[in-house]
Scaffold this motif. Structure first.
Motif, PDB file in Angstrom:
ATOM      1  N   PRO A   1       3.491  12.510   7.262  1.00 31.35           N
ATOM      2  CA  PRO A   1       2.231  11.826   6.950  1.00 31.35           C
ATOM      3  C   PRO A   1       2.388  10.852   5.775  1.00 31.35           C
ATOM      4  N   TYR A   2       1.575   9.765   5.798  1.00 25.49           N
ATOM      5  CA  TYR A   2       1.565   8.800   4.694  1.00 25.49           C
ATOM      6  C   TYR A   2       0.191   8.139   4.632  1.00 25.49           C
ATOM      7  N   ILE A   3      -0.067   7.448   3.507  1.00 22.38           N
ATOM      8  CA  ILE A   3      -1.353   6.756   3.308  1.00 22.38           C
ATOM      9  C   ILE A   3      -1.144   5.269   3.552  1.00 22.38           C
ATOM     10  N   LYS A   4      -2.092   4.646   4.263  1.00 18.74           N
ATOM     11  CA  LYS A   4      -2.037   3.212   4.505  1.00 18.74           C
ATOM     12  C   LYS A   4      -3.274   2.558   3.920  1.00 18.74           C
ATOM     13  N   SER A   5      -3.063   1.480   3.132  1.00 17.14           N
ATOM     14  CA  SER A   5      -4.187   0.759   2.521  1.00 17.14           C
ATOM     15  C   SER A   5      -3.790  -0.693   2.330  1.00 17.14           C
ATOM     16  N   ASN A   6      -4.663  -1.610   2.792  1.00 19.71           N
ATOM     17  CA  ASN A   6      -4.412  -3.052   2.649  1.00 19.71           C
ATOM     18  C   ASN A   6      -3.026  -3.474   3.170  1.00 19.71           C
ATOM     19  N   GLY A   7      -2.590  -2.852   4.276  1.00 19.36           N
ATOM     20  CA  GLY A   7      -1.313  -3.219   4.877  1.00 19.36           C
ATOM     21  C   GLY A   7      -0.097  -2.623   4.209  1.00 19.36           C
ATOM     22  N   ALA A   8      -0.296  -1.855   3.135  1.00 21.30           N
ATOM     23  CA  ALA A   8       0.831  -1.224   2.441  1.00 21.30           C
ATOM     24  C   ALA A   8       0.837   0.274   2.715  1.00 21.30           C
ATOM     25  N   ASN A   9       2.041   0.868   2.697  1.00 20.39           N
ATOM     26  CA  ASN A   9       2.198   2.303   2.946  1.00 20.39           C
ATOM     27  C   ASN A   9       2.564   3.032   1.655  1.00 20.39           C
ATOM     28  N   TYR A  10       1.997   4.255   1.503  1.00 21.43           N
ATOM     29  CA  TYR A  10       2.226   5.044   0.291  1.00 21.43           C
ATOM     30  C   TYR A  10       2.632   6.460   0.670  1.00 21.43           C
ATOM     31  N   LYS A  11       3.674   6.930   0.011  1.00 23.76           N
ATOM     32  CA  LYS A  11       4.197   8.268   0.283  1.00 23.76           C
ATOM     33  C   LYS A  11       3.289   9.333  -0.324  1.00 23.76           C
ATOM     34  N   ILE A  12       3.029  10.400   0.442  1.00 26.04           N
ATOM     35  CA  ILE A  12       2.226  11.520  -0.059  1.00 26.04           C
ATOM     36  C   ILE A  12       3.157  12.502  -0.759  1.00 26.04           C
ATOM     37  N   PRO A  13       2.870  12.860  -2.024  1.00 25.24           N
ATOM     38  CA  PRO A  13       3.747  13.789  -2.766  1.00 25.24           C
ATOM     39  C   PRO A  13       3.917  15.112  -2.026  1.00 25.24           C
ATOM     40  N   LYS A  14       5.104  15.705  -2.193  1.00 22.39           N
ATOM     41  CA  LYS A  14       5.376  16.992  -1.555  1.00 22.39           C
ATOM     42  C   LYS A  14       4.422  18.054  -2.060  1.00 22.39           C
ATOM     43  N   GLY A  15       4.062  18.961  -1.174  1.00 16.09           N
ATOM     44  CA  GLY A  15       3.196  20.081  -1.556  1.00 16.09           C
ATOM     45  C   GLY A  15       1.722  19.807  -1.343  1.00 16.09           C
ATOM     46  N   ARG A  16       1.340  18.528  -1.102  1.00 13.95           N
ATOM     47  CA  ARG A  16      -0.085  18.206  -0.892  1.00 13.95           C
ATOM     48  C   ARG A  16      -0.453  18.459   0.568  1.00 13.95           C
ATOM     49  N   LYS A  17      -1.555  19.221   0.774  1.00 17.88           N
ATOM     50  CA  LYS A  17      -2.031  19.515   2.128  1.00 17.88           C
ATOM     51  C   LYS A  17      -2.924  18.375   2.607  1.00 17.88           C
ATOM     52  N   ILE A  18      -2.669  17.920   3.824  1.00 17.00           N
ATOM     53  CA  ILE A  18      -3.391  16.773   4.372  1.00 17.00           C
ATOM     54  C   ILE A  18      -4.893  17.072   4.478  1.00 17.00           C
ATOM     55  N   GLU A  19      -5.205  18.298   4.938  1.00 17.97           N
ATOM     56  CA  GLU A  19      -6.629  18.641   5.151  1.00 17.97           C
ATOM     57  C   GLU A  19      -7.420  18.677   3.843  1.00 17.97           C
ATOM     58  N   ASP A  20      -6.708  18.842   2.716  1.00 20.44           N
ATOM     59  CA  ASP A  20      -7.410  18.925   1.418  1.00 20.44           C
ATOM     60  C   ASP A  20      -7.520  17.577   0.727  1.00 20.44           C
ATOM     61  N   LEU A  21      -6.885  16.522   1.257  1.00 23.94           N
ATOM     62  CA  LEU A  21      -6.901  15.222   0.592  1.00 23.94           C
ATOM     63  C   LEU A  21      -8.303  14.603   0.634  1.00 23.94           C
ATOM     64  N   THR A  22      -8.797  14.175  -0.551  1.00 18.89           N
ATOM     65  CA  THR A  22     -10.089  13.477  -0.633  1.00 18.89           C
ATOM     66  C   THR A  22      -9.848  11.996  -0.833  1.00 18.89           C
ATOM     67  N   PHE A  23     -10.930  11.211  -0.784  1.00 23.02           N
ATOM     68  CA  PHE A  23     -10.819   9.776  -1.012  1.00 23.02           C
ATOM     69  C   PHE A  23     -10.269   9.509  -2.407  1.00 23.02           C
ATOM     70  N   GLU A  24     -10.760  10.306  -3.403  1.00 25.31           N
ATOM     71  CA  GLU A  24     -10.295  10.144  -4.786  1.00 25.31           C
ATOM     72  C   GLU A  24      -8.801  10.457  -4.905  1.00 25.31           C
TER      73      GLU A  24
END
Length: 615
Positions: free
Chosen positions: A549-572
């Motif tokens: 999994p990764y985050i996409k914003s304004n055409g750029a991709n961002y790596k999600i740090p290890k240990g973070r659960k996708i279902e718990d990710l908020t907008f903040e």
């Protein structure tokens, strides 16, 4: 390959028999000392055997010896590793290199069969210790190969006390074991055998049945090692031990069988037998055998592959219980395993070179050059004179061929298309072997189709060529869209609307049906990224990528740090990850304007232009 094509196989009938003897329940197997050309001759012979008396004409026993093979050279190691383990010559050299670098064996590029005095002394001590003094026979071998340099001793273990090695992979252990056994066996006593030949007389015919057997009286070097035979060489199997029979004794015929046999075509080369041929012709050196064979495979002049056996009908005529029976069976023959086959491009290049550079392609040329290089190495010849004597006429020959020879594509007229009346040719094209329908000189453009991998320019038939022009094939419709099967530069594919799907290698594009095409289309991997999470009034998305999994914003991709659960990710959380992501470094490109070149003054004299041959 030309010898194989020109070979005409002939058939004969080989007659075998089983006899009942008084001293054992096991039947005595024997072969007739004559082969028959015609079925009528076989039937006449078998009829004569009905009611005949079979008598032991002679029993000959003679001693025989079998000597061990010399220690390995590069060539013989490659051949034996291929026969025993199926290794390619490049794999054998790679594994041998590893053993050498680890200090387990001596230098592995050698044409010598000699062992040093120290090695012979160590071998003698090891044989006495492991097998006893009667097994020792120290030998010094002489090389028989053409132009051998014998700069190094034979390939052997550095320490003959190490029967095995503990480190390394399975390939290294097997090859070391082979080298150790061959080295030790070369310094062991001959095997002593007793060979027995029994001739059986037929009262009604002048032919004899013959049976042979052998027993090992003293195993000698066979206790350690036996050389493998080439798979293409027919070896007459001998019975291990024959029953005790005396001259004048009668035996009873149980059955006799005549089976049709065919003469064998010359065997194709595998890598090992090609190395042996190169060595016999004096072509190359121990260091060049493997690279030479690898190079012609990489350039696709030859291919190494297996080919399924062909089938032929074989006649069998048997005599059992005084009754003659005839039957036919289907027999597999000509199966090829890991054999080398010339490709179309290889054949065309070879024919071109033989036609235009016959003196260079001649086997003796390479062997003679090797001898001259040896003389240069020994200081007996000047290398500039040797190279000059070769290069000046060779360069002239190359320029002449480049300017005067015609471009060749190996074009062959296959036949005439029954629909259009146009000629169909097989030839080499830009992307490999192909067939051409029509003439390039006509206003109407010819059609082209790629040949299949199992087809050859000199063998493809008109019927096979016509099938190739069936592409593209319309196999039907799926959801009101046409399904087209076609051949592309990267292989067969299905065109479905604007989508192209590769056809798996397990499917034949010329026979594949609509149902199979629909299944392939349905199973095509989707290029769309799977969306795991979105946020209201935001373009930020969490997507499933190839590496997670990764985050996409304004055409750029961002790596999600290890240990973070996708279902718990908020907008903040996503915003914070984007803000804390390391900024990508951008380097500004600077260009410098080159200073204008000075133009040389034009020469007034006319310049002579020469045509330069492309390399």
């Amino acid at each position: 390959e030309n010898e194989i094509k020109d070979f005409v196989s002939t058939s004969q009938f080989k007659v075998t028999a089983e006899f009942k003897v008084k001293t054992t329940t096991k039947p005595l197997l024997a072969t007739l000392n004559k082969r028959f050309d015609k079925k009528e001759e076989v039937i006449e012979f078998l009829k004569a055997c009905i009611g005949a008396t079979f008598t032991i004409k002679s029993v000959e026993k003679r001693p025989a010896k079998q000597s061990p093979a010399p220690p390995f050279t590069t060539s013989t190691l490659q051949q034996e590793a291929s026969r025993k383990f199926g290794y390619s010559v490049s794999k054998t050299m790679m594994v041998a290199q590893q053993l050498y670098e680890a200090g387990y064996i001596t230098y592995m590029r050698t044409d010598s069969v000699n062992l040093s005095k120290d090695a012979q002394t160590f071998a003698e001590a090891e044989i006495k210790k492991s097998f006893g003094e009667k097994y020792v026979k120290i030998r010094t071998y002489k090389t028989k190969s053409k132009g051998a340099q014998e700069a190094h001793e034979a390939i052997r273990p550095t320490n003959l006390g190490n029967h095995k090695i503990e480190t390394g992979d399975a390939s290294a252990k097997r090859l070391y074991d082979l080298i150790w056994k061959r080295t030790i066996a070369s310094q062991m006593a001959d095997a002593e055998l007793e060979k027995t030949t029994i001739n059986i007389d037929i009262s009604s015919r002048k032919e004899n049945y013959i049976t042979q057997g052998e027993i090992i009286v003293f195993d000698g070097f066979l206790k350690v090692y036996s050389v493998s035979a080439d798979e293409d060489i027919e070896i007459e199997e001998l019975a291990s031990q024959l029953p005790d029979l005396k001259e004048g004794e009668n035996v009873d015929l149980i059955t006799s069988k005549a089976q049709q046999t065919y003469t064998q075509k010359p065997p194709r080369y595998n890598e090992a037998s090609l190395v042996k041929k190169l060595e016999d012709l004096g072509i190359g050196r121990p260091s060049t055998y493997a690279p030479t064979i690898s190079t012609i495979q990489k350039r696709e002049y030859i291919v190494k592959e297996d080919r399924a056996p062909l089938q032929r009908t074989v006649q069998i005529i048997s005599l059992l219980n005084n009754q003659i029976e005839e039957k036919t069976i289907e027999e597999n023959y000509s199966a090829e395993k890991s054999k080398l086959f010339p490709t179309d491009i290889g054949t065309i290049v070879n024919n071109f070179l033989v036609e235009n550079f016959r003196d260079i392609i001649d086997y003796n040329f390479t062997a003679d050059i090797e001898k001259e290089f040896d003389e240069v190495a020994e200081g007996n010849k000047n290398w500039r004179k040797v190279i000059g004597a070769f290069y000046k006429p060779f360069h002239k020959e190359v320029v002449d061929v480049a300017e005067n020879s015609e471009k060749t594509s190996g074009e062959r007229l296959i036949g005439v298309d029954p629909k259009t009346g146009n000629n169909i040719y097989a030839k080499i094209g830009r992307f490999g072997p192909m067939v051409q329908l029509g003439e390039t000189s006509n206003e109407e453009k010819p059609k082209f189709a790629s040949m299949r991998k199992d087809q050859r320019i000199d063998e493809i038939t008109l019927e096979e060529a016509l099938v190739l022009f069936e592409m593209p094939r319309n196999v039907g419709t799926y959801d009101d869209v046409e399904v087209i099967v076609n051949l592309g530069r990267f292989g067969p594919y299905i065109k479905y609307g604007t989508t192209n799907v590769s056809i798996p290698k397990t499917e034949d594009p010329y026979k594949i049906e609509l149902a199979a095409c629909i299944e392939i289309i349905k199973n095509k991997p989707s290029k769309e990224k799977k969306v795991l999470k979105t946020f209201p009034d935001s373009e930020i998305e969490v997507l499933e990528g190839m590496y997670g999994p990764y985050i996409k914003s304004n055409g750029a991709n961002y790596k999600i740090p290890k240990g973070r659960k996708i279902e718990d990710l908020t907008f903040e959380d996503c915003t914070k990850i984007i803000e804390e992501a390391p900024k990508k470094k951008t380097t500004k490109r600077t260009t410098t304007k080159a200073a204008p070149k000075k133009t040389a003054a034009k020469k007034t004299s006319a310049t002579k232009t020469t045509k330069v041959a492309k390399k």
